[in-house]
Design an enzyme around this catalytic site. Structure first.
Site, short mmCIF file in Angstrom:
data_model
loop_
_atom_site.label_atom_id
_atom_site.label_comp_id
_atom_site.label_asym_id
_atom_site.label_seq_id
_atom_site.Cartn_x
_atom_site.Cartn_y
_atom_site.Cartn_z
N ASN A 15 38.96 60.46 42.94
CA ASN A 15 39.84 60.35 41.76
C ASN A 15 41.22 59.81 42.15
O ASN A 15 41.81 59.04 41.40
CB ASN A 15 39.97 61.70 41.05
CG ASN A 15 38.79 61.97 40.14
OD1 ASN A 15 38.70 61.40 39.06
ND2 ASN A 15 37.86 62.81 40.59
N LEU A 94 47.11 77.56 41.90
CA LEU A 94 48.58 77.47 41.98
C LEU A 94 49.16 78.79 41.53
O LEU A 94 48.63 79.43 40.60
CB LEU A 94 49.07 76.34 41.08
CG LEU A 94 48.69 74.92 41.54
CD1 LEU A 94 48.86 73.93 40.40
CD2 LEU A 94 49.51 74.51 42.75
N ASN A 108 44.77 68.69 35.06
CA ASN A 108 43.65 68.89 35.97
C ASN A 108 42.40 68.24 35.40
O ASN A 108 42.28 68.09 34.18
CB ASN A 108 43.41 70.41 36.14
CG ASN A 108 42.27 70.71 37.10
OD1 ASN A 108 42.18 70.11 38.18
ND2 ASN A 108 41.38 71.61 36.73
N HIS A 110 38.21 68.79 35.49
CA HIS A 110 37.19 69.77 35.86
C HIS A 110 35.81 69.15 35.61
O HIS A 110 35.57 68.55 34.56
CB HIS A 110 37.36 71.05 35.01
CG HIS A 110 36.36 72.09 35.37
ND1 HIS A 110 36.46 72.82 36.54
CD2 HIS A 110 35.22 72.48 34.76
CE1 HIS A 110 35.42 73.64 36.62
NE2 HIS A 110 34.66 73.46 35.55
N ASP A 146 41.38 76.89 34.81
CA ASP A 146 40.54 76.03 33.97
C ASP A 146 40.61 76.42 32.49
O ASP A 146 39.60 76.39 31.78
CB ASP A 146 39.07 76.05 34.46
CG ASP A 146 38.94 75.50 35.87
OD1 ASP A 146 39.74 74.65 36.26
OD2 ASP A 146 38.02 75.93 36.58
C1 GRF Z 1 36.05 66.20 40.94
O1 GRF Z 1 34.72 66.35 40.57
C2 GRF Z 1 36.95 66.97 40.01
O2 GRF Z 1 36.41 67.14 38.74
C3 GRF Z 1 37.06 68.32 40.68
O3 GRF Z 1 37.05 68.04 42.05
C4 GRF Z 1 36.35 66.83 42.29
C5 GRF Z 1 37.23 65.98 43.14
O4 GRF Z 1 36.54 64.87 43.63
N1 GRF Z 1 38.22 69.03 40.23
P1 GRF Z 1 37.31 63.76 44.42
O5 GRF Z 1 37.94 64.42 45.63
O6 GRF Z 1 38.31 63.17 43.49
O7 GRF Z 1 36.26 62.77 44.84
#
Ligand code: GRF
Length: 230
Positions: A15, A94, A108, A110, A146
């Site tokens: 991400n 956090l 965030n 999820h 979450d």
């Molecule tokens: C993602 O699936 C996100 O939804 C979760 O952690 C994962 C992170 O994946 N919170 P990456 O490190 O961005 O590949």
């Protein structure tokens, strides 16, 4: 002035890479001013370094407690003059004082449709439960894990006989669409929180609305729809 983003991540960082790429290609009106991690080996840091983005990395185990670690992160984020904090696979909670300090400015992603399957194993829990649809959620962060107001969600079907390994790539593909979208709305100051509901302030900008996106052959749904032109 474009949005200044600090990203906190503990893992692979796909991400992080995706958000950096969107900003670089000007699909996202933002600059990534800092990437922070509690894991020196996190792939997320490499993505930042490859793009000359400053990193802050400290093993949390070197700190006396969570509050001290979070305070150190907060100082780095303030020095980087970040407008918002993006959690992208940050595998720690956090502390409340950090969340209060940056109230309404932490988001965030999820890997499930909240409020279903919160916690660190969203994909596995969805698979174990046997749901036929899962997905991902971008939300504001509040003091409960979450739990904060939902900005955008994507729905991903789970096909007969699929395991977590089979459907999670689709969930990730949708994450790469909805996270930059949520960030662009923040950059455009278009998100308004009313109680728990996040409202999208209308705009006159030209927009392409996509409700359904195919990942491979599988149709997935995004709500609210994407608005930027790809
Ligand atoms: C993602 O699936 C996100 O939804 C979760 O952690 C994962 C992170 O994946 N919170 P990456 O490190 O961005 O590949």
């Amino acid at each position: 002035m474009s949005l200044r983003i600090a990203i906190i991540a503990s893992g692979v960082g796909s991400n992080v890479a995706n958000i950096i790429a969107h900003a670089k290609m000007k699909r996202l009106d933002a600059s990534i001013c800092l990437v922070l991690s509690n894991r020196p080996e996190a792939g997320a840091l490499q993505h930042a370094r490859n793009n000359n983005i400053p990193v802050w990395v400290n093993d949390h185990r070197a700190f006396a407690n969570r509050e001290n670690f979070d305070n150190a992160m907060a100082e780095a984020i303030l020095s980087a003059k970040a407008d918002i904090i993006v959690l992208a696979g940050y595998m720690r909670l956090l502390c409340p004082s950090f969340i209060r300090r940056f109230k309404g400015r932490i988001i965030n992603i999820h890997p499930a449709i909240l409020p279903a399957f919160p916690g660190v194993c969203g994909g596995k829990d969805a698979a174990d439960y046997g749901v036929r649809i899962t997905g991902c959620t971008v939300h504001f962060v509040d003091e409960i894990m979450d739990n904060g107001p939902v900005i955008i969600q994507a729905a991903v079907p789970i096909l007969d006989g699929e395991t977590e390994k089979d459907f999670m790539p689709r969930v990730h593909a949708m994450e790469y669409q909805i996270y930059p979208q949520a960030l662009q709305w923040l950059a455009d100051h278009r998100l308004l929180i009313e109680k728990r509901a996040v409202r999208l302030i209308p705009t006159k900008k030209p927009c392409a609305q996509i409700f359904s996106v195919n990942v491979g052959e599988i149709p997935c749904l995004i709500n609210p729809p994407l608005e930027r032109i790809y």
